[in-house]
Write an enzyme that holds these catalytic residues in place. Structure first.
Site, PDB file in Angstrom:
ATOM      1  N   HIS A  15       0.867  -1.176   0.000  1.00  0.00           N
ATOM      2  CA  HIS A  15       0.000   0.000   0.000  1.00  0.00           C
ATOM      3  C   HIS A  15       0.908   1.232   0.000  1.00  0.00           C
ATOM      4  O   HIS A  15       2.083   1.136  -0.347  1.00  0.00           O
ATOM      5  CB  HIS A  15      -0.981  -0.045   1.187  1.00  0.00           C
ATOM      6  CG  HIS A  15      -0.312  -0.193   2.508  1.00  0.00           C
ATOM      7  ND1 HIS A  15       0.085   0.891   3.265  1.00  0.00           N
ATOM      8  CD2 HIS A  15       0.079  -1.298   3.203  1.00  0.00           C
ATOM      9  CE1 HIS A  15       0.662   0.456   4.381  1.00  0.00           C
ATOM     10  NE2 HIS A  15       0.675  -0.868   4.366  1.00  0.00           N
ATOM     11  N   VAL A  16       0.401   2.383   0.375  1.00  0.00           N
ATOM     12  CA  VAL A  16       1.158   3.634   0.242  1.00  0.00           C
ATOM     13  C   VAL A  16       2.496   3.607   0.984  1.00  0.00           C
ATOM     14  O   VAL A  16       3.531   3.959   0.414  1.00  0.00           O
ATOM     15  CB  VAL A  16       0.318   4.846   0.709  1.00  0.00           C
ATOM     16  CG1 VAL A  16       1.139   6.111   0.675  1.00  0.00           C
ATOM     17  CG2 VAL A  16      -0.907   5.006  -0.157  1.00  0.00           C
TER      18      VAL A  16
END
Length: 90
Positions: A15-16
């Protein structure tokens, strides 16, 4: 050129935050770094490219690293993945 296959072992996938960690390694590198996942190859120096792949936990990814600092980059990426992006407490 180094082909570096790594398994995503953290609980949330890429994810980020993990994508940012990857770019923190690949971005400053002199080498070209590409990531291969699910038949797609992207520039691993771009957080948007990494996020676009939606890499899930348990997946295997391959980095194609080519350049003067390829050994260093491969080592840093391997450490990052082995440490589950420093996210999981276990």
């Amino acid at each position: 050129m180094i082909n570096c296959k790594l398994k995503v072992e953290n609980s949330l996938g890429i994810h980020v935050r993990p994508a940012g960690n990857i770019v923190n390694i690949t971005g400053p590198a002199a080498s070209t770094v590409e990531l291969v996942y699910a038949g797609q190859t992207v520039n691993a120096k771009s957080i948007l490219n990494l996020m676009m792949l939606v890499i899930t936990p348990g997946s295997e990814v391959e980095f194609l690293i080519n350049g003067s600092d390829e050994q260093k980059v491969a080592g840093q990426l391997t450490e990052l993945f082995q440490n589950k992006f420093y996210e999981d407490a276990s």
